[in-house]
Scaffold this motif. Structure first.
Motif, mmCIF file in Angstrom:
data_model
loop_
_atom_site.group_PDB
_atom_site.id
_atom_site.type_symbol
_atom_site.label_atom_id
_atom_site.label_comp_id
_atom_site.label_asym_id
_atom_site.label_seq_id
_atom_site.Cartn_x
_atom_site.Cartn_y
_atom_site.Cartn_z
ATOM 1 N N UNK B 249 37.596 46.653 37.428
ATOM 2 C CA UNK B 249 38.963 46.680 37.214
ATOM 3 C C UNK B 249 39.575 46.828 38.428
ATOM 4 N N UNK B 250 39.307 48.008 39.194
ATOM 5 C CA UNK B 250 40.003 48.240 40.676
ATOM 6 C C UNK B 250 39.990 47.065 41.462
ATOM 7 N N UNK B 251 38.861 46.334 41.634
ATOM 8 C CA UNK B 251 38.692 45.201 42.505
ATOM 9 C C UNK B 251 39.426 44.157 41.873
ATOM 10 N N UNK B 252 40.001 43.936 40.790
ATOM 11 C CA UNK B 252 40.644 42.833 40.194
ATOM 12 C C UNK B 252 42.087 42.655 40.430
ATOM 13 N N UNK B 253 42.359 43.780 40.954
ATOM 14 C CA UNK B 253 43.944 43.799 41.412
ATOM 15 C C UNK B 253 44.217 43.007 42.536
ATOM 16 N N UNK B 254 45.079 42.135 42.279
ATOM 17 C CA UNK B 254 45.537 41.415 43.520
ATOM 18 C C UNK B 254 46.618 42.146 44.332
ATOM 19 N N UNK B 255 46.137 42.391 45.492
ATOM 20 C CA UNK B 255 46.827 43.212 46.416
ATOM 21 C C UNK B 255 47.802 42.585 47.411
ATOM 22 N N UNK B 256 49.028 43.122 47.361
ATOM 23 C CA UNK B 256 49.931 42.361 47.954
ATOM 24 C C UNK B 256 50.133 42.616 49.607
ATOM 25 N N UNK B 257 49.106 42.241 50.090
ATOM 26 C CA UNK B 257 48.700 42.268 51.573
ATOM 27 C C UNK B 257 47.793 41.189 51.872
ATOM 28 N N UNK B 258 48.213 40.642 53.368
ATOM 29 C CA UNK B 258 47.204 39.713 53.695
ATOM 30 C C UNK B 258 46.262 40.083 54.772
ATOM 31 N N UNK B 259 45.357 39.412 54.749
ATOM 32 C CA UNK B 259 44.077 39.863 55.726
ATOM 33 C C UNK B 259 43.131 40.911 55.307
ATOM 34 N N UNK B 260 43.342 41.547 53.973
ATOM 35 C CA UNK B 260 42.905 42.527 53.552
ATOM 36 C C UNK B 260 41.386 41.757 52.633
ATOM 37 N N UNK B 261 40.386 41.651 53.172
ATOM 38 C CA UNK B 261 39.259 41.137 52.471
ATOM 39 C C UNK B 261 38.653 42.308 51.649
ATOM 40 N N UNK B 262 38.363 42.167 50.124
ATOM 41 C CA UNK B 262 37.891 42.862 49.428
ATOM 42 C C UNK B 262 36.809 42.155 48.583
ATOM 43 N N UNK B 263 35.719 43.002 48.411
ATOM 44 C CA UNK B 263 34.905 42.182 47.491
ATOM 45 C C UNK B 263 35.309 42.421 46.214
ATOM 46 N N UNK B 264 35.542 41.354 45.314
ATOM 47 C CA UNK B 264 35.847 41.326 44.106
ATOM 48 C C UNK B 264 34.739 41.083 42.938
ATOM 49 N N UNK B 265 34.440 41.837 42.259
ATOM 50 C CA UNK B 265 33.924 41.876 41.055
ATOM 51 C C UNK B 265 34.156 41.137 39.924
#
Lengths: 323, 318
Positions: B249-265
């Motif tokens: 759930x937390x990994x699915x939130x689109x974050x309003x920042x660029x250049x942040x690479x997050x592993x999405x489940x």
């Protein structure tokens, strides 16, 4: 800004709705460009004119009350305004297609999903019925739905799957331009993640250009190359996605960023934009944002600011940046 | 140690449907300390709104206990409950549907005062209504206007003023800002925060928007298909979510920042039906860590220390 080949150019587009309560200036003097394979984000709050812009490009503005007052919409070198209904039908769904916000209402409840996808294919491509159905099944597989479910009706699918069916219809004829109007707003966040991942994949695979209409800056950061921020019918800032997030310039854009809770860091209080959206039939004089703007000066209520290029390809419509 | 205002134990709410028993809320446990905000998050159909309503006894619980200041309100008679309701109020999601279109702003805010016969004189009541309007930032000139003349933000302020009228201790906020634009949403969130500090209110804040929940909550409960799968303070939850569903759930939130690479489940499939759910973990079908035991035994909320609770057989080992 990228120097990609132009696919669509909007020049000085103005769209009004004439109602008994007055004229709604839905879109005013809009100029935008979309290159091949590019995704443009159209961001703004309720009543900013995002959906009207999309309907304008598709030539689907309900008339009356809506009317394109002036401007040009140039697609592959041809102006779409003034084209005959028959010519437009050939373009719509084939070259330019649209995904609407609510997958519950944009599908026909008494047609199977397979028929709905095949309908577009039959209309635009020289195929017979059997081939169209086969192609429809292929499209379902592309969006991650088992092809044998083509005989089912929309109510037999979940919200996320219905939206994927809508995407399959939109992509069935391999359009050059896809207009997505808040495609994930009605979906839950884990399903939204599925749909966004799918759209990104399809964009890469088919090199489709996209206009992504959204109010969510998170989605913009994830999927867009360029962004236009709209307020009360006007594009107030227009730039590539990096500059928007690293150096937003327009006071409204900055206000938007300060209004959203930050998921990465703790913040004491949000800094909302004061006041309310103006009445669309009675917009303030000068810059429409001036009554809510923390930096407004006398000139802001007198004159509407023109777009100023503050850095290469970064346009801001604000008097603060006039030299 | 903070004092518990609300404690919910093994709360259940089932609805009978043609296709079987719908387990909307299925053995939910949580508590809310005085003066704090508990965020209740989850996706559509997970039972978060039903939980909010059952806690206020707007819906009757099928089973379980609800303690308000140590007393089980499910034992209360109708009469006692009416008294009790002054202490517990609700703000609804849709400010367009939750206000009577034929009542003026003043009438809407005064209604709870009238029903509970708080004031004997009309003048006193009108004074209180004006005070309440002032508290929530509604201009006095709006007393006689009707809801349809106002925008969503102002309407939600009316809903809040109505909820505050009887000086409650506890307010259930059921998606109070979901129908509002972001610039207006921020105004309402700041207002609710200010009111909580000034009046010492306790909130149950129900929302599907994780960034909003993180901003307002002290602690967060995550629900999935009728069950709380994780309960924790907001900081630890966002830093190191323990349940596989919370992680996704937390990994699915689109974050309003660029250049942040997050592993999405990316979760496979959809939420299964809450009608006659099978034994075992409700998240089994979509979990990437599933084992045989998850299908056979329903995991219970486990105490992980530091007031963190997780319902997963492999909690702490993922």
């Amino acid at each position: 800004m990228s120097k990609k080949e132009k696919l669509l150019e909007i020049k000085d587009l103005t769209i009004h709705y004439v109602t008994d309560d007055g004229t709604v200036r839905a879109v005013e003097n809009m100029s935008l460009e979309i290159g091949k394979g590019e995704t443009l984000g159209l961001v703004g709050e309720t009543g900013a004119g995002k959906t009207t812009t999309a309907l304008g490009i598709m030539q689907l503005i309900p008339n009356p009350p809506g009317k394109i007052i002036s401007g040009e919409i140039i697609y592959e070198g041809e102006n779409l305004i003034g084209k005959s209904p028959a010519e437009l039908r050939k373009i719509r769904g084939n070259n330019i297609s649209m995904i609407f916000q609510d997958p519950m209402t944009s599908l026909n409840p008494v047609m199977t999903v397979g028929e709905q996808i095949a309908e577009v294919i039959k209309l635009h491509q020289k195929v017979n019925a059997t081939e169209a159905v086969l192609k429809a099944q292929e499209m379902l597989e592309t969006v991650g739905i088992p092809g044998e479910r083509h005989k089912e009706y929309p109510h037999q699918f979940s919200g996320g799957m219905r939206q994927r069916v809508v995407i399959a219809i939109a992509l069935a004829c391999n359009p050059n331009l896809l207009i997505a109007d808040e495609p994930t707003t009605a979906l839950d966040v884990t399903i939204q993640a599925q749909v966004l991942t799918l759209m990104k994949k399809l964009k890469e695979e088919f090199e489709t250009s996209m206009i992504m209409i959204t109010h969510d800056l998170g989605i913009v950061a994830e999927i867009c190359d360029k962004v236009a921020i709209m307020y009360a019918g006007n594009v107030v800032e227009y730039t590539d996605v990096e500059s928007l997030f690293t150096s937003p310039k327009h006071p409204y854009t900055i206000g938007l960023f300060n209004s959203i809770p930050n998921i990465e860091e703790d913040m004491e209080a949000l800094q909302p934009i004061k006041g309310l959206m103006p009445d669309p039939t009675d917009l303030p004089s000068g810059c429409p944002f001036h009554p809510r703007c923390p930096k407004a000066t006398a000139v802001c209520s007198e004159r509407q600011p023109a777009p100023i290029e503050v850095a290469e390809g970064h346009f801001v419509s604000c008097h603060l940046f006039e030299k | 140690m903070a004092k518990k205002l609300i404690e919910v134990k093994n709360l259940k709410k089932y609805f009978e449907t043609k296709r079987g028993l719908l387990h909307a809320v299925d053995g939910v446990n949580f508590y809310i300390n005085e003066g704090e905000t508990l965020g209740l998050v989850g996706e559509s159909g997970c039972g978060k709104s039903t939980t909010g309503r059952v806690v206020l006894r707007l819906l009757e619980a099928t089973d379980g206990e609800i303690f308000f200041e140590g007393k089980n309100i499910l034992d209360y008679s109708k009469q006692q409950m009416r008294e009790m309701r002054r202490q517990m109020q609700i703000v609804f999601q849709d400010p367009f549907a939750s206000l009577n279109p034929r009542m003026s702003v003043a009438q809407i805010i005064a209604e709870p005062l009238e029903i509970n016969k708080v004031y004997s004189s009309k003048a006193e009541m009108n004074k209180k209504v004006k005070e309440l309007m002032d508290t929530v930032g509604l201009a006095e000139r709006l007393v006689n206007v009707y809801p349809h003349e106002l925008d969503g933000g102002r309407r939600q302020r009316i809903g809040i003023a109505r909820a505050l009228a009887l000086n409650p201790k506890f307010i259930v906020q059921d998606e109070p800002v979901s129908a509002l634009d972001v610039s207006i949403q921020a105004q309402i969130l700041n207002l609710m925060d200010r009111l909580q500090k000034e009046l010492g209110l306790t909130y149950l804040f129900i929302s599907h928007d994780l960034s909003v929940v993180k901003h307002v909550s002290d602690r967060i409960a995550v629900m999935y298909l009728g069950k709380v799968v994780e309960l924790s303070d907001y900081k630890s939850m966002f830093k190191s979510p323990l349940h596989p569903y919370t992680q996704a759930l937390l990994s699915a939130i689109p974050v309003p920042e660029i250049g942040v690479k997050r592993e999405r489940i990316i979760l496979e499939g959809d939420v299964p039906s809450p009608i006659n759910p099978p034994e075992g973990c409700r998240f089994y079908g979509r979990c990437r860590h599933r084992q045989d035991i998850c299908k056979q035994q329903t995991p219970q909320l486990k105490d992980m220390g530091n007031e963190r609770y997780v319902a997963c057989h492999f909690a702490g080992n993922l």
